[in-house]
Design a protein around this motif. Structure first.
Motif, PDB file in Angstrom:
ATOM      1  N   GLU A  83      16.907  -7.626   8.003  1.00 44.21           N
ATOM      2  CA  GLU A  83      17.832  -7.527   6.871  1.00 44.21           C
ATOM      3  C   GLU A  83      17.611  -8.636   5.847  1.00 44.21           C
ATOM      4  N   LEU A  84      17.206  -9.806   6.299  1.00 41.77           N
ATOM      5  CA  LEU A  84      17.041 -10.949   5.398  1.00 41.77           C
ATOM      6  C   LEU A  84      15.577 -11.242   5.072  1.00 41.77           C
ATOM      7  N   ALA A  85      14.709 -10.263   5.282  1.00 37.44           N
ATOM      8  CA  ALA A  85      13.295 -10.450   4.945  1.00 37.44           C
ATOM      9  C   ALA A  85      13.109 -10.806   3.467  1.00 37.44           C
ATOM     10  N   PRO A  86      13.817 -10.145   2.527  1.00 37.18           N
ATOM     11  CA  PRO A  86      13.671 -10.541   1.110  1.00 37.18           C
ATOM     12  C   PRO A  86      14.091 -11.983   0.859  1.00 37.18           C
ATOM     13  N   VAL A  87      15.078 -12.464   1.620  1.00 38.27           N
ATOM     14  CA  VAL A  87      15.531 -13.851   1.478  1.00 38.27           C
ATOM     15  C   VAL A  87      14.437 -14.812   1.913  1.00 38.27           C
ATOM     16  N   ARG A  88      13.805 -14.518   3.061  1.00 33.86           N
ATOM     17  CA  ARG A  88      12.728 -15.375   3.534  1.00 33.86           C
ATOM     18  C   ARG A  88      11.583 -15.430   2.526  1.00 33.86           C
ATOM     19  N   SER A  89      11.273 -14.293   1.955  1.00 32.12           N
ATOM     20  CA  SER A  89      10.204 -14.243   0.962  1.00 32.12           C
ATOM     21  C   SER A  89      10.560 -15.068  -0.270  1.00 32.12           C
ATOM     22  N   ALA A  90      11.796 -14.935  -0.732  1.00 28.01           N
ATOM     23  CA  ALA A  90      12.234 -15.677  -1.915  1.00 28.01           C
ATOM     24  C   ALA A  90      12.209 -17.181  -1.652  1.00 28.01           C
ATOM     25  N   LEU A  91      12.687 -17.584  -0.482  1.00 31.62           N
ATOM     26  CA  LEU A  91      12.693 -19.004  -0.146  1.00 31.62           C
ATOM     27  C   LEU A  91      11.264 -19.544  -0.062  1.00 31.62           C
ATOM     28  N   GLY A  92      10.368 -18.742   0.487  1.00 31.20           N
ATOM     29  CA  GLY A  92       8.975 -19.167   0.574  1.00 31.20           C
ATOM     30  C   GLY A  92       8.385 -19.430  -0.799  1.00 31.20           C
ATOM     31  N   HIS A  93       8.659 -18.545  -1.751  1.00 29.73           N
ATOM     32  CA  HIS A  93       8.150 -18.718  -3.111  1.00 29.73           C
ATOM     33  C   HIS A  93       8.732 -19.967  -3.755  1.00 29.73           C
ATOM     34  N   ILE A  94      10.033 -20.196  -3.541  1.00 30.73           N
ATOM     35  CA  ILE A  94      10.674 -21.362  -4.148  1.00 30.73           C
ATOM     36  C   ILE A  94      10.122 -22.656  -3.561  1.00 30.73           C
ATOM     37  N   LEU A  95       9.976 -22.694  -2.237  1.00 38.47           N
ATOM     38  CA  LEU A  95       9.467 -23.900  -1.588  1.00 38.47           C
ATOM     39  C   LEU A  95       8.039 -24.209  -2.039  1.00 38.47           C
ATOM     40  N   GLU A  96       7.199 -23.192  -2.071  1.00 36.76           N
ATOM     41  CA  GLU A  96       5.818 -23.414  -2.496  1.00 36.76           C
ATOM     42  C   GLU A  96       5.752 -23.770  -3.974  1.00 36.76           C
ATOM     43  N   GLY A  97       6.603 -23.133  -4.771  1.00 38.50           N
ATOM     44  CA  GLY A  97       6.600 -23.394  -6.208  1.00 38.50           C
ATOM     45  C   GLY A  97       7.075 -24.788  -6.558  1.00 38.50           C
ATOM     46  N   ALA A 114      13.554 -24.264   7.069  1.00 42.57           N
ATOM     47  CA  ALA A 114      12.278 -24.158   6.366  1.00 42.57           C
ATOM     48  C   ALA A 114      12.100 -25.394   5.496  1.00 42.57           C
ATOM     49  N   ALA A 115      10.848 -25.726   5.208  1.00 39.34           N
ATOM     50  CA  ALA A 115      10.538 -26.867   4.345  1.00 39.34           C
ATOM     51  C   ALA A 115       9.127 -26.697   3.818  1.00 39.34           C
ATOM     52  N   ASN A 116       8.808 -27.368   2.723  1.00 42.17           N
ATOM     53  CA  ASN A 116       7.430 -27.336   2.260  1.00 42.17           C
ATOM     54  C   ASN A 116       6.669 -28.554   2.766  1.00 42.17           C
ATOM     55  N   ALA A 117       5.368 -28.562   2.565  1.00 40.89           N
ATOM     56  CA  ALA A 117       4.514 -29.599   3.133  1.00 40.89           C
ATOM     57  C   ALA A 117       4.830 -30.982   2.608  1.00 40.89           C
ATOM     58  N   ASN A 265       5.595 -25.948   6.489  1.00 43.19           N
ATOM     59  CA  ASN A 265       5.932 -25.093   5.365  1.00 43.19           C
ATOM     60  C   ASN A 265       5.986 -23.656   5.869  1.00 43.19           C
ATOM     61  N   LEU A 266       6.336 -22.757   4.978  1.00 42.79           N
ATOM     62  CA  LEU A 266       6.488 -21.377   5.399  1.00 42.79           C
ATOM     63  C   LEU A 266       5.150 -20.726   5.726  1.00 42.79           C
ATOM     64  N   GLN A 269       4.988 -21.767   9.754  1.00 44.97           N
ATOM     65  CA  GLN A 269       5.908 -21.054  10.613  1.00 44.97           C
ATOM     66  C   GLN A 269       6.987 -20.423   9.736  1.00 44.97           C
ATOM     67  N   SER A 270       7.609 -19.399  10.244  1.00 48.99           N
ATOM     68  CA  SER A 270       8.630 -18.716   9.466  1.00 48.99           C
ATOM     69  C   SER A 270       9.940 -19.489   9.505  1.00 48.99           C
ATOM     70  N   PRO A 271      10.841 -19.265   8.502  1.00 46.53           N
ATOM     71  CA  PRO A 271      12.143 -19.918   8.557  1.00 46.53           C
ATOM     72  C   PRO A 271      12.839 -19.600   9.866  1.00 46.53           C
ATOM     73  N   GLY A 272      13.541 -20.582  10.385  1.00 40.68           N
ATOM     74  CA  GLY A 272      14.221 -20.391  11.652  1.00 40.68           C
ATOM     75  C   GLY A 272      13.409 -20.936  12.815  1.00 40.68           C
ATOM     76  N   ASN A 273      12.105 -21.195  12.590  1.00 43.58           N
ATOM     77  CA  ASN A 273      11.239 -21.750  13.633  1.00 43.58           C
ATOM     78  C   ASN A 273      10.598 -23.043  13.148  1.00 43.58           C
ATOM     79  N   TRP A 274      11.266 -23.757  12.254  1.00 42.95           N
ATOM     80  CA  TRP A 274      10.677 -24.966  11.680  1.00 42.95           C
ATOM     81  C   TRP A 274      10.547 -26.040  12.725  1.00 42.95           C
TER      82      TRP A 274
END
Length: 274
Positions: A83-97, A114-117, A265-266, A269-274
């Protein structure tokens, strides 16, 4: 939970009179008084209106509904669920950006999901038990084995962390024990005039950072509503240059081939497994 007592505690905790809350919820003071005394049982719609009028979090709104004998209205989906797959994707883009600047996503209790490098430069030298799966960002920030020894303006900046944990009683009490008294007249460098910065020693020199917090404003899921993305921004050019230099060492390494604990970073590993 006792609905009359819970409602009264929520109202008084926000320093609202019965008349003020009744006006907000579209009812009468008499009816509200009856609900708080247990003489009147509210309907489901009334409980929802009261929760909204009290500006409760989605989790607290569900708790108030349960206290009144109703099923929760707001879902709580796992962050790693479909259900929250779009959220994970959005967070990944924001963190990398946000790279080369550090950014981290935490849940409602401060757990890092989640966190970036770039966060690796901030967490360099922290004890392994304060990092990885289940790590708490607030504890990492204030624990003597975490960032605390490297925070130059620790007494002033730690108040920012304590304020963010006021609703987490047990954690707040633990963290308060790590924080020294704040001087009556803090040094001028402890604030920017508009915000309290983070002054942090690092292998790339002293970093001067300010933070911003991003939330999902239209969330109707408890998990999503409690997510906070905290981004660190450089206050000055030397700090910006240090963060760029750190990133250029190879995916955030402090030295070539030497990846440190905390560099996640995402893509790893995926969010929730940081």
């Amino acid at each position: 939970m006792d609905f009359p007592r819970t409602l009264r505690e929520r109202r008084t905790g926000r320093r609202l009179s019965q008349l003020e809350l009744a006006g907000r919820a579209g009812t009468t003071q008499r009816h509200l008084s009856f609900m708080e005394s247990g003489r009147s049982a509210p309907g489901r719609g009334m409980v929802v209106r009261l929760a909204e009028s009290l500006d409760l979090s989605l989790r607290e709104r569900n708790e108030l509904l349960l206290a009144a004998g109703y099923a929760p209205v707001y879902a709580e989906c796992p962050l790693d669920g479909p259900e929250l797959a779009p959220v994970r994707s959005a967070l990944g883009h924001i963190l990398e950006g946000h790279l080369p600047y550090p950014a981290v996503v935490v849940d409602g209790r401060g757990g890092i999901v989640a966190a970036n490098a770039a966060l690796g430069l901030l967490t360099d030298g922290a004890a392994p038990e304060l990092l990885g799966p289940g790590a708490n960002a607030y504890r990492l920030a204030l624990h003597p084995a975490g960032l605390a020894p490297r925070i130059v303006n620790f007494p002033a900046w730690s108040r920012h962390v304590l304020a963010a944990t006021a609703h987490l009683t047990e954690l707040h009490d633990e963290l308060a024990g790590y924080v020294p008294p704040l001087d009556a007249a803090p040094a001028a460098r402890d604030h920017l005039g508009f915000a309290v910065p983070l002054h942090l020693r690092s292998p790339f020199g002293e970093l001067h950072l300010m933070t911003t917090v991003t939330t999902f404003a239209t969330a109707v899921d408890v998990t999503l509503a409690e997510l906070r993305l905290e981004a660190f921004l450089p206050v000055d050019e030397p700090t910006a240059a240090a963060l760029r230099a750190y990133a250029e060492r190879g995916s955030g390494d402090l030295s070539p081939g030497d990846r440190r604990p905390g560099d996640r970073n995402l893509g790893d590993q995926s969010p929730g497994n940081w």
